[in-house]
Scaffold this motif. Structure first.
Motif, PDB file in Angstrom:
ATOM      1  N   SER A 204     -12.772  -2.787 -10.199  1.00 29.28           N
ATOM      2  CA  SER A 204     -12.639  -1.486 -10.851  1.00 29.28           C
ATOM      3  C   SER A 204     -11.176  -1.050 -10.847  1.00 29.28           C
ATOM      4  CB  SER A 204     -13.497  -0.445 -10.108  1.00 29.28           C
ATOM      5  OG  SER A 204     -13.121  -0.380  -8.735  1.00 29.28           O
ATOM      6  N   GLY A 205     -10.893  -0.001 -11.633  1.00 24.68           N
ATOM      7  CA  GLY A 205      -9.564   0.591 -11.540  1.00 24.68           C
ATOM      8  C   GLY A 205      -8.798   0.724 -12.836  1.00 24.68           C
ATOM      9  N   LEU A 206      -7.494   0.882 -12.690  1.00 25.29           N
ATOM     10  CA  LEU A 206      -6.621   1.301 -13.780  1.00 25.29           C
ATOM     11  C   LEU A 206      -6.410   0.226 -14.845  1.00 25.29           C
ATOM     12  CD1 LEU A 206      -3.925   3.237 -11.738  1.00 25.29           C
ATOM     13  CD2 LEU A 206      -5.335   4.194 -13.563  1.00 25.29           C
ATOM     14  N   VAL A 207      -6.694   0.626 -16.079  1.00 27.63           N
ATOM     15  CA  VAL A 207      -6.406  -0.187 -17.257  1.00 27.63           C
ATOM     16  C   VAL A 207      -5.548   0.661 -18.189  1.00 27.63           C
ATOM     17  CG1 VAL A 207      -7.378  -1.323 -19.287  1.00 27.63           C
ATOM     18  CG2 VAL A 207      -8.520  -1.540 -17.071  1.00 27.63           C
TER      19      VAL A 207
ATOM     20  N   ARG B 277       4.894  -1.539 -10.689  1.00 26.17           N
ATOM     21  CA  ARG B 277       4.328  -1.834  -9.374  1.00 26.17           C
ATOM     22  C   ARG B 277       2.826  -1.529  -9.384  1.00 26.17           C
ATOM     23  NH1 ARG B 277       7.943   0.496  -4.591  1.00 26.17           N
ATOM     24  NH2 ARG B 277       6.596  -0.979  -3.444  1.00 26.17           N
ATOM     25  N   LYS B 278       2.037  -2.483  -8.886  1.00 27.28           N
ATOM     26  CA  LYS B 278       0.574  -2.399  -8.944  1.00 27.28           C
ATOM     27  C   LYS B 278      -0.001  -2.425  -7.531  1.00 27.28           C
ATOM     28  CE  LYS B 278       0.694  -6.002 -11.666  1.00 27.28           C
ATOM     29  NZ  LYS B 278       0.275  -7.140 -12.504  1.00 27.28           N
ATOM     30  N   PHE B 279      -0.785  -1.406  -7.206  1.00 26.55           N
ATOM     31  CA  PHE B 279      -1.374  -1.276  -5.882  1.00 26.55           C
ATOM     32  C   PHE B 279      -2.899  -1.261  -5.987  1.00 26.55           C
ATOM     33  CE2 PHE B 279       2.802   0.638  -5.779  1.00 26.55           C
ATOM     34  CZ  PHE B 279       3.340   0.194  -4.580  1.00 26.55           C
ATOM     35  N   TYR B 280      -3.539  -1.933  -5.036  1.00 24.74           N
ATOM     36  CA  TYR B 280      -4.998  -2.037  -5.001  1.00 24.74           C
ATOM     37  C   TYR B 280      -5.514  -1.549  -3.652  1.00 24.74           C
ATOM     38  CZ  TYR B 280      -4.775  -5.175  -9.071  1.00 24.74           C
ATOM     39  OH  TYR B 280      -4.557  -5.722 -10.319  1.00 24.74           O
ATOM     40  N   LEU B 281      -6.784  -1.155  -3.630  1.00 27.71           N
ATOM     41  CA  LEU B 281      -7.511  -0.926  -2.393  1.00 27.71           C
ATOM     42  C   LEU B 281      -8.489  -2.078  -2.217  1.00 27.71           C
ATOM     43  CD1 LEU B 281      -8.374   2.885  -2.613  1.00 27.71           C
ATOM     44  CD2 LEU B 281      -6.567   1.814  -1.246  1.00 27.71           C
ATOM     45  N   ALA B 282      -8.521  -2.651  -1.019  1.00 28.14           N
ATOM     46  CA  ALA B 282      -9.425  -3.761  -0.732  1.00 28.14           C
ATOM     47  C   ALA B 282     -10.098  -3.520   0.606  1.00 28.14           C
ATOM     48  CB  ALA B 282      -8.666  -5.088  -0.706  1.00 28.14           C
ATOM     49  N   CYS B 283     -11.418  -3.615   0.607  1.00 25.79           N
ATOM     50  CA  CYS B 283     -12.181  -3.542   1.845  1.00 25.79           C
ATOM     51  C   CYS B 283     -12.475  -4.967   2.284  1.00 25.79           C
ATOM     52  CB  CYS B 283     -13.474  -2.766   1.623  1.00 25.79           C
ATOM     53  SG  CYS B 283     -14.503  -2.672   3.103  1.00 25.79           S
TER      54      CYS B 283
ATOM     55  N   ARG C 114      -3.456   2.377  -8.099  1.00 25.84           N
ATOM     56  CA  ARG C 114      -2.200   3.081  -8.358  1.00 25.84           C
ATOM     57  C   ARG C 114      -1.225   2.195  -9.115  1.00 25.84           C
ATOM     58  NH1 ARG C 114      -0.279   4.657  -3.205  1.00 25.84           N
ATOM     59  NH2 ARG C 114       1.635   3.419  -3.274  1.00 25.84           N
ATOM     60  N   LEU C 115      -0.501   2.803 -10.066  1.00 19.93           N
ATOM     61  CA  LEU C 115       0.571   2.133 -10.804  1.00 19.93           C
ATOM     62  C   LEU C 115       1.808   3.010 -10.740  1.00 19.93           C
ATOM     63  CD1 LEU C 115      -1.428   1.003 -13.971  1.00 19.93           C
ATOM     64  CD2 LEU C 115      -0.441  -0.534 -12.267  1.00 19.93           C
TER      65      LEU C 115
ATOM     66  N   GLU D  62       9.493   6.597 -13.780  1.00 20.21           N
ATOM     67  CA  GLU D  62       9.250   6.853 -12.358  1.00 20.21           C
ATOM     68  C   GLU D  62       7.935   7.592 -12.094  1.00 20.21           C
ATOM     69  OE1 GLU D  62      12.642   8.567 -10.452  1.00 20.21           O
ATOM     70  OE2 GLU D  62      14.052   7.197 -11.393  1.00 20.21           O
ATOM     71  N   LYS D  63       7.028   7.548 -13.048  1.00 21.59           N
ATOM     72  CA  LYS D  63       5.744   8.233 -12.886  1.00 21.59           C
ATOM     73  C   LYS D  63       4.760   7.343 -12.118  1.00 21.59           C
ATOM     74  CE  LYS D  63       2.140  10.724 -15.402  1.00 21.59           C
ATOM     75  NZ  LYS D  63       2.357  11.937 -14.593  1.00 21.59           N
ATOM     76  N   THR D  64       3.898   7.968 -11.326  1.00 21.28           N
ATOM     77  CA  THR D  64       2.824   7.274 -10.622  1.00 21.28           C
ATOM     78  C   THR D  64       1.483   7.764 -11.167  1.00 21.28           C
ATOM     79  OG1 THR D  64       4.106   6.992  -8.588  1.00 21.28           O
ATOM     80  CG2 THR D  64       1.719   6.877  -8.397  1.00 21.28           C
TER      81      THR D  64
END
Length: 326
Positions: free
Chosen positions: A154-157, A179-185, A292-293, A307-309
């Motif tokens: 899931s997540g940002l497209v 920059r690409k950030f993920y959450l992983a369990c 997050r991007l 510089e936007k997140t």
């Protein structure tokens, strides 16, 4: 005679590429013959086809109605794109150049087969409903997604609304500036941040990858992944993962290779743990979310995103497992 005025969002493309969009059934030889004979003109002048189009350019096509209909594929262009009720809730950011969506698990980012319906089609349906995209208007830029996620991630497209933005985003992705950030369990307790370097080999027949410490073949690709723990409980860890290179299944395979597979991952995960989560939560997919991007400093087409997140909330199960992390 058909006349086309180049819109702002279609500027920058080559004339022959534009002609290929408005006359998709015509071959290259036919188009260049029409250019030589001045049956197709740019601003009432003879053109070669390699020129870059500017906003306001006028392209005139001097063909009979029968010939135009034959080569334009009019019937195919009259398709309508589907509307998805959930798309309004999935939009996390939108401006004149970009649409950012929070893709749910189970949905394709782009079509894998002609009959598929993906985020891309739903996005076009949304923009068509708003009047920002008109399928029947040939030759204008067709908005499209620029990054991909696995069906069960899931997540940002991101979807670009203009050619210039699509090109700029593609360059950012290629040059690893976005920059690409993920959450992983993941299984196990992870107490320290790490940066991993390895080599990835993709087995195309089985749609799997393997991770190697050293390069063993010319097809091996270097990969780098960084992560830090956000929470640890009950032999589980929630990681923030930054994807430093972008290869197929990179995060999933690399975390599994160090003994911390993602919960629910059917390819690289721990079967016993996956079964436990299936029984308790009905989980049938990996708990991996592109959340997050962060855009680099920009002054051109993406100046409004400099510089936007942009962030997207993860599925509810993440907060159920780790309520201390918002």
């Amino acid at each position: 005679m058909k006349e086309f005025k180049i819109a702002d969002n279609a500027a920058g493309q080559r004339l022959d590429r534009f002609l290929g969009k408005i006359l998709p059934e015509a071959d290259t030889a036919f188009l260049h013959r029409m250019l030589r004979k001045k049956n197709i003109t740019r601003n009432d002048k003879k053109a070669e086809g390699s020129e870059r189009l500017a906003a306001g350019d006028v392209i005139r096509v001097w063909l009979s109605d029968e010939t135009y209909q034959k080569f334009s594929g009019t019937a195919r262009r009259e398709q309508r794109f589907p509307l998805w009720d959930g798309i309004w809730d999935s939009i996390v950011f939108e401006n004149d150049c970009l649409l950012a969506l929070n893709k749910p698990v189970g949905m394709l980012t782009q079509k894998a087969a002609p009959s598929d319906v993906s985020v891309n089609e739903y996005m076009l349906g949304y923009l068509a409903a708003k009047g920002e995209y008109v399928p029947e208007r040939p030759g204008e830029f067709k908005p499209g997604v620029v990054n991909r996620l696995d069906r069960n991630t899931s997540g940002l497209v991101l979807a670009a609304k203009s050619l210039a933005v699509a090109q700029a985003l593609s360059e950012q992705l290629r040059e690893k500036q976005l920059r690409k950030f993920y959450l992983a369990c993941v299984n196990g307790e992870v107490r320290e941040a790490m940066r991993l370097s390895a080599f990835l080999y993709k087995d195309k027949t089985g749609n799997r990858v393997c991770i190697r410490e050293t390069r063993q073949s010319a097809e091996d690709r270097e990969i780098q992944t960084a992560f830090r723990p956000l929470a640890v409980r009950d032999n589980l860890s929630l990681l923030e993962v930054e994807l430093l290179t972008g290869r197929s299944h990179q995060i999933r395979a690399q975390l599994a290779a160090i003994g911390h597979p993602i919960i629910g991952d059917p390819k690289y995960g721990n079967r016993a743990e996956n079964s436990r989560f299936m029984q308790r939560y009905g989980l049938k997919h990996q708990l991996l979310h592109a959340y997050r991007l962060r855009f680099p400093t920009e002054t051109a087409a993406l100046a409004t995103l400099s510089e936007k997140t942009i962030s997207a909330a993860p599925p509810k199960l993440f907060s159920e497992l780790f309520p201390e992390v918002n």
